[in-house]
Design a protein around this motif. Structure first.
Motif, PDB file in Angstrom:
ATOM      1  N   SER A  97      38.045 -15.441  43.870  1.00 25.05           N
ATOM      2  CA  SER A  97      39.173 -14.540  44.118  1.00 25.05           C
ATOM      3  C   SER A  97      40.222 -14.807  43.059  1.00 25.05           C
ATOM      4  N   VAL A  98      40.338 -13.887  42.142  1.00 24.63           N
ATOM      5  CA  VAL A  98      41.328 -14.029  41.088  1.00 24.63           C
ATOM      6  C   VAL A  98      42.688 -13.830  41.725  1.00 24.63           C
ATOM      7  N   GLN A  99      43.568 -14.795  41.514  1.00 25.71           N
ATOM      8  CA  GLN A  99      44.888 -14.745  42.132  1.00 25.71           C
ATOM      9  C   GLN A  99      45.958 -14.475  41.088  1.00 25.71           C
ATOM     10  N   GLY A 100      46.762 -13.467  41.329  1.00 20.88           N
ATOM     11  CA  GLY A 100      47.918 -13.198  40.488  1.00 20.88           C
ATOM     12  C   GLY A 100      47.558 -12.601  39.144  1.00 20.88           C
ATOM     13  N   GLU A 101      48.600 -12.453  38.335  1.00 24.75           N
ATOM     14  CA  GLU A 101      48.413 -11.913  36.995  1.00 24.75           C
ATOM     15  C   GLU A 101      47.598 -12.882  36.160  1.00 24.75           C
ATOM     16  N   GLN A 102      46.786 -12.329  35.289  1.00 27.79           N
ATOM     17  CA  GLN A 102      45.916 -13.137  34.451  1.00 27.79           C
ATOM     18  C   GLN A 102      46.469 -13.221  33.028  1.00 27.79           C
ATOM     19  N   SER A 103      46.279 -14.386  32.433  1.00 29.90           N
ATOM     20  CA  SER A 103      46.655 -14.615  31.041  1.00 29.90           C
ATOM     21  C   SER A 103      45.396 -14.687  30.204  1.00 29.90           C
ATOM     22  N   THR A 104      45.550 -14.427  28.935  1.00 22.98           N
ATOM     23  CA  THR A 104      44.440 -14.564  28.002  1.00 22.98           C
ATOM     24  C   THR A 104      44.997 -14.943  26.640  1.00 22.98           C
ATOM     25  N   ILE A 105      44.234 -15.719  25.908  1.00 26.13           N
ATOM     26  CA  ILE A 105      44.604 -16.075  24.543  1.00 26.13           C
ATOM     27  C   ILE A 105      43.403 -15.840  23.653  1.00 26.13           C
ATOM     28  N   SER A 106      43.663 -15.586  22.389  1.00 29.53           N
ATOM     29  CA  SER A 106      42.583 -15.502  21.405  1.00 29.53           C
ATOM     30  C   SER A 106      42.180 -16.922  21.058  1.00 29.53           C
ATOM     31  N   LEU A 107      40.877 -17.151  20.964  1.00 32.75           N
ATOM     32  CA  LEU A 107      40.379 -18.492  20.677  1.00 32.75           C
ATOM     33  C   LEU A 107      39.919 -18.606  19.232  1.00 32.75           C
ATOM     34  N   ASN A 108      40.246 -19.732  18.614  1.00 37.36           N
ATOM     35  CA  ASN A 108      39.714 -20.018  17.285  1.00 37.36           C
ATOM     36  C   ASN A 108      38.368 -20.725  17.447  1.00 37.36           C
ATOM     37  N   ASP A 109      37.742 -21.093  16.343  1.00 34.59           N
ATOM     38  CA  ASP A 109      36.412 -21.724  16.395  1.00 34.59           C
ATOM     39  C   ASP A 109      36.435 -23.051  17.150  1.00 34.59           C
ATOM     40  N   GLU A 110      37.501 -23.836  16.968  1.00 30.75           N
ATOM     41  CA  GLU A 110      37.596 -25.134  17.655  1.00 30.75           C
ATOM     42  C   GLU A 110      37.713 -24.941  19.165  1.00 30.75           C
ATOM     43  N   GLN A 111      38.518 -23.995  19.596  1.00 24.79           N
ATOM     44  CA  GLN A 111      38.679 -23.742  21.026  1.00 24.79           C
ATOM     45  C   GLN A 111      37.383 -23.216  21.643  1.00 24.79           C
TER      46      GLN A 111
ATOM     47  N   GLN B 249      44.823 -24.119  30.877  1.00 21.75           N
ATOM     48  CA  GLN B 249      46.182 -24.390  31.333  1.00 21.75           C
ATOM     49  C   GLN B 249      46.747 -25.669  30.707  1.00 21.75           C
ATOM     50  N   GLU B 250      45.946 -26.704  30.684  1.00 27.01           N
ATOM     51  CA  GLU B 250      46.434 -28.010  30.252  1.00 27.01           C
ATOM     52  C   GLU B 250      46.623 -28.111  28.740  1.00 27.01           C
ATOM     53  N   SER B 251      45.730 -27.485  27.966  1.00 26.98           N
ATOM     54  CA  SER B 251      45.767 -27.696  26.509  1.00 26.98           C
ATOM     55  C   SER B 251      45.431 -26.449  25.693  1.00 26.98           C
ATOM     56  N   LYS B 252      45.217 -25.331  26.342  1.00 24.91           N
ATOM     57  CA  LYS B 252      44.751 -24.113  25.658  1.00 24.91           C
ATOM     58  C   LYS B 252      43.426 -24.374  24.944  1.00 24.91           C
ATOM     59  N   LEU B 253      42.585 -25.226  25.549  1.00 21.47           N
ATOM     60  CA  LEU B 253      41.273 -25.604  25.019  1.00 21.47           C
ATOM     61  C   LEU B 253      41.383 -26.340  23.683  1.00 21.47           C
ATOM     62  N   GLU B 254      42.498 -27.015  23.454  1.00 21.98           N
ATOM     63  CA  GLU B 254      42.658 -27.838  22.254  1.00 21.98           C
ATOM     64  C   GLU B 254      42.573 -29.295  22.669  1.00 21.98           C
ATOM     65  N   ASN B 255      41.841 -30.071  21.906  1.00 19.78           N
ATOM     66  CA  ASN B 255      41.652 -31.487  22.206  1.00 19.78           C
ATOM     67  C   ASN B 255      42.861 -32.258  21.661  1.00 19.78           C
ATOM     68  N   LEU B 256      43.910 -32.312  22.463  1.00 14.16           N
ATOM     69  CA  LEU B 256      45.193 -32.840  22.013  1.00 14.16           C
ATOM     70  C   LEU B 256      45.238 -34.366  21.989  1.00 14.16           C
ATOM     71  N   GLY B 257      45.722 -34.880  20.871  1.00 13.08           N
ATOM     72  CA  GLY B 257      45.998 -36.304  20.773  1.00 13.08           C
ATOM     73  C   GLY B 257      47.408 -36.558  21.263  1.00 13.08           C
ATOM     74  N   HIS B 258      47.944 -37.691  20.944  1.00 13.36           N
ATOM     75  CA  HIS B 258      49.296 -38.031  21.375  1.00 13.36           C
ATOM     76  C   HIS B 258      50.289 -37.121  20.659  1.00 13.36           C
ATOM     77  N   LEU B 259      51.185 -36.509  21.418  1.00 12.25           N
ATOM     78  CA  LEU B 259      52.113 -35.535  20.872  1.00 12.25           C
ATOM     79  C   LEU B 259      53.528 -36.096  20.680  1.00 12.25           C
ATOM     80  N   GLY B 260      53.664 -37.401  20.692  1.00  9.10           N
ATOM     81  CA  GLY B 260      54.983 -37.998  20.503  1.00  9.10           C
ATOM     82  C   GLY B 260      55.919 -37.610  21.628  1.00  9.10           C
TER      83      GLY B 260
END
Length: 184
Positions: free
Chosen positions: A46-60, A90-101
């Motif tokens: 059950s999709v809840q609420g408005e949906q977001s979408t982003i364009s993905l690059n090759d890494e994502q 939600q957490e990283s936009k499918l990016e493998n994030l290192g320490h962000l200071g």
């Protein structure tokens, strides 16, 4: 008049949302094995609420595929991959994030913003897409009834986020990614 109409619509939407949360998914869960053998798309509980979408690059896109591969390795169905990808969106936009200071939330790292100090693993482990996905899935498997609950509730139970409803907005894009890459 416009304000009254908007409040009425939002009130009805709130009741519908509350009904979905307390009464369970609006649409029944489709057996993942049946969906795969029938060649049909993965069902969205059950999709809840408005949906977001982003364009993905090759890494994502590669990270989405890594989540799907880890889900298969864990022997879990497509629904687990949908929940995992939506969580990572939600957490990283499918990016493998290192320490962000200073921009970092505590010591959160990787696709799922897991924290070494919370026992998710070492920084090296939780920045490995396979390891971090398997760690997330281990937590998901401990959630009773995760297969049939709204995505945002399943993800929140594992992640314990300050924004528990934020995962829902990514369900459609996550489902589309799983439908596109599960059998490739």
């Amino acid at each position: 008049m416009n304000t009254i109409l908007r409040k009425s619509i939002l009130g009805v939407a709130g009741l519908a949302f509350a009904g979905g949360v307390f009464a369970g998914p609006i649409a029944g869960h489709v057996d993942a094995a049946h969906a795969a053998t029938a060649g049909k798309p993965v069902a969205v509980a059950s999709v809840q609420g408005e949906q977001s979408t982003i364009s993905l690059n090759d890494e994502q896109t590669a990270n989405a595929k890594a989540i799907i591969a880890a889900t298969k390795k864990a022997g879990l169905p497509e629904r687990a991959a949908v929940i995992s990808i939506a969580t990572s969106l939600q957490e990283s936009k499918l990016e493998n994030l290192g320490h962000l200071g200073d921009k970092n939330d505590h010591d959160s790292l990787g696709l799922f913003q897991q924290r070494p100090s919370s026992g998710w693993g070492t920084p090296e482990q939780i920045t490995d897409p396979e390891y971090s996905t398997l760690a997330f899935l281990k937590g998901l498997k401990q959630v009773d009834g995760w297969q049939d609950m709204p995505l945002t509730k399943a993800a929140q139970t594992v992640q314990v986020s300050a924004y528990p409803d934020a995962y829902a907005q990514w369900e459609k894009q996550a489902t589309d990614l799983v439908n596109q890459h599960w059998n490739s």
